[in-house]
Design an enzyme around this catalytic site. Structure first.
Site, short mmCIF file in Angstrom:
data_model
loop_
_atom_site.label_atom_id
_atom_site.label_comp_id
_atom_site.label_asym_id
_atom_site.label_seq_id
_atom_site.Cartn_x
_atom_site.Cartn_y
_atom_site.Cartn_z
N HIS A 205 0.80 -1.22 0.00
CA HIS A 205 0.00 0.00 0.00
C HIS A 205 0.83 1.28 0.00
O HIS A 205 0.28 2.37 -0.08
CB HIS A 205 -0.95 0.02 1.19
CG HIS A 205 -0.27 0.31 2.50
ND1 HIS A 205 0.42 -0.64 3.18
CD2 HIS A 205 -0.14 1.46 3.21
CE1 HIS A 205 0.94 -0.09 4.27
NE2 HIS A 205 0.62 1.17 4.32
C1 UD1 Z 1 -2.22 5.41 6.07
C2 UD1 Z 1 -0.90 5.91 6.67
C3 UD1 Z 1 0.17 4.85 6.50
C4 UD1 Z 1 -0.28 3.51 7.07
C5 UD1 Z 1 -1.59 3.14 6.42
C6 UD1 Z 1 -2.13 1.82 6.92
C7 UD1 Z 1 -0.53 8.35 6.52
C8 UD1 Z 1 0.25 9.40 5.84
N1 UD1 Z 1 -0.44 7.11 6.00
O1 UD1 Z 1 -2.02 5.27 4.67
O2 UD1 Z 1 1.33 5.26 7.19
O3 UD1 Z 1 0.69 2.55 6.81
O4 UD1 Z 1 -2.55 4.17 6.68
O5 UD1 Z 1 -3.33 1.50 6.31
O6 UD1 Z 1 -1.19 8.63 7.51
N2 UD1 Z 1 -9.59 4.46 2.44
C9 UD1 Z 1 -10.75 3.75 2.48
N3 UD1 Z 1 -11.23 3.39 3.71
C10 UD1 Z 1 -10.61 3.72 4.86
C11 UD1 Z 1 -9.42 4.47 4.80
C12 UD1 Z 1 -8.91 4.82 3.58
O7 UD1 Z 1 -11.35 3.43 1.47
O8 UD1 Z 1 -11.13 3.39 5.95
C13 UD1 Z 1 -9.03 4.87 1.15
C14 UD1 Z 1 -9.11 6.37 1.02
O9 UD1 Z 1 -10.18 6.76 0.23
C15 UD1 Z 1 -7.80 6.80 0.42
C16 UD1 Z 1 -6.91 5.58 0.55
O10 UD1 Z 1 -7.69 4.53 1.10
O11 UD1 Z 1 -7.91 7.14 -0.92
C17 UD1 Z 1 -5.72 5.87 1.40
O12 UD1 Z 1 -6.10 6.27 2.73
P1 UD1 Z 1 -5.18 7.31 3.55
O13 UD1 Z 1 -5.71 7.46 4.92
O14 UD1 Z 1 -4.94 8.51 2.75
O15 UD1 Z 1 -3.75 6.65 3.65
P2 UD1 Z 1 -3.25 5.14 3.68
O16 UD1 Z 1 -2.70 4.80 2.35
O17 UD1 Z 1 -4.30 4.23 4.24
#
Ligand code: UD1
Length: 381
Positions: A205
């Site tokens: 990821h």
């Molecule tokens: C975040 C953390 C990362 C951690 C990871 C674990 C930061 C900068 N990054 O990255 O360090 O390793 O979490 O998962 O804080 N999304 C969903 N459902 C959710 C959450 C997210 O669909 O419950 C989607 C969002 O729409 C987004 C993508 O996943 O587009 C990424 O989510 P985001 O919170 O931006 O960062 P992660 O890649 O999850």
């Protein structure tokens, strides 16, 4: 009575906070509360973890959800500040390196509230990682820096942090793993997936691996080669699922039908899993391939060989003492190491110092002593 406000926000925070809350509860003089920023909000990314880890319902949910880094961080800050002004805690405790960590630490520090950072000092020395920025900034404004490995102490001292603020306490995520390991063994996931033969477990990821079309294409092609030797089980993070769909790479993967699971050689995908299901799959895997930080640590404790699909790690003890090997995106390295592991040639590793399930106890002890000391000299925690 010291008031400690504990912050969680994203998936990797959830498995770190449970043992700390439990330990704080054992000390009646501590008034502990839990705030969830809601950075992760899905059933599969958040709710399941609260249930399985037995976390209390948060006292407050900021419900920030997903957005760009600036928007997400700013939203957390905007919503967290009034809460601090209203609750006036003596200490804000944040964990890890996600956007919620720096956002809440920054608000607290500016209001003159003490900050404790759990999992301090880790450095990948790669500032293109958003997490590295979060780590450096959070550490620079924290009052209590709790480290998981000695490299953390060294990094902090090099950055000029005063040694009295640094405490090598071990790893709270391993406290959680130890508590749930037995229960995870009883998870029905192996049967549900129809897994009867050896498998490798894959997670991906990191923005550097999944947000760039070429990098992701190359990586998936290499992983397809790996999967001809051993089936890959790949619970897909929402970020990765979006990118795979957007780049049109779905064809390279095989979606597991959970009603009629059939695991064949290839990359077998399924939605993100709960903590217990994933822990069960990790502990029984022949091999783990990952770009996660926490999984490098968990595989070390489970003594399962781990190939980390990154050029660097902020957790060097997993390579030096544990079962982890850095392979980056290098096809040759990935295939050679996979072949060696499947042939039985891999390091068993040993448990890193203080990863013994007692980290939360050590942290709370430090906070209690500090509280007594500071109140005696006119400070509160
Ligand atoms: C975040 C953390 C990362 C951690 C990871 C674990 C930061 C900068 N990054 O990255 O360090 O390793 O979490 O998962 O804080 N999304 C969903 N459902 C959710 C959450 C997210 O669909 O419950 C989607 C969002 O729409 C987004 C993508 O996943 O587009 C990424 O989510 P985001 O919170 O931006 O960062 P992660 O890649 O999850």
């Amino acid at each position: 009575m010291p008031k400690i406000l504990n912050v969680v926000g994203a998936r990797p925070n959830f498995m770190k906070i449970g043992p700390l809350l439990d330990e704080m509860k054992r000390h009646r003089e501590i008034e502990a509360s839990l705030i969830n920023t809601g950075q992760h909000y899905d059933q599969v990314m958040a709710e399941t973890f609260f249930q399985q880890l037995g976390l209390p319902v948060p006292d407050m949910n900021l419900e920030v959800g997903s957005a760009s880094h600036a928007q997400q961080t700013a939203q957390i800050m905007l919503r967290f500040e009034p809460l601090l002004l209203q609750n006036k805690p003596d200490l804000v405790l944040v964990a890890g390196d996600v956007n919620s960590t720096i956002a809440c630490a920054l608000v607290a520090a500016k209001l003159g509230i003490k900050v404790a950072h759990v999992e301090a000092g880790l450095r990948s020395f790669d500032r293109t990682m958003p997490e590295e920025i979060n780590r450096i900034l959070t550490d620079s404004i924290s009052d209590f820096l709790f480290t998981t490995e000695i490299s953390g102490n060294e990094n902090l001292l090099r950055e000029g942090i005063s040694p009295e603020k640094i405490f090598f306490v071990g790893n709270v995520m391993i406290d959680t793993l130890n508590r749930h390991k037995e229960k995870a063994q009883q998870s029905p996931i192996i049967n549900q997936l129809g897994l009867t033969t050896p498998y490798a477990l894959l997670t991906l990821h990191r923005p550097s691996n999944v947000d760039n079309r070429n990098n992701l294409a190359e990586l998936l092609a290499t992983l397809q080669e790996v999967s001809r030797r051993i089936p890959l089980i790949f619970p897909v993070h929402p970020r990765t699922a979006k990118q795979i769909a957007g780049f049109g790479f779905g064809e390279m993967l095989h979606e597991i039908d959970l009603n009629r699971p059939k695991i064949a050689n290839g990359i077998n995908i399924l939605p993100p899993l709960g903590y217990l299901e994933f822990l069960c799959l990790m502990s029984k895997a022949r091999l783990i391939l990952t770009d996660s930080g926490g999984i490098q640590e968990e595989s070390t404790v489970l003594q399962v060989p781990c190939l980390t699909l990154r050029e660097n790690t902020e957790r060097p003890v997993t390579v030096i003492a544990g079962t982890n090997t850095l392979v980056g995106g290098d096809r040759e390295k990935i295939l050679t190491h996979t072949a060696a592991i499947l042939a039985g040639a891999y390091k068993k590793g040993r448990l890193p110092e203080k990863w013994d399930g007692q980290a939360a106890q050590r942290i709370v002890k430090v906070l209690k002593v500090a509280q007594t000391f500071r109140s005696a000299t006119g400070y509160r925690v």
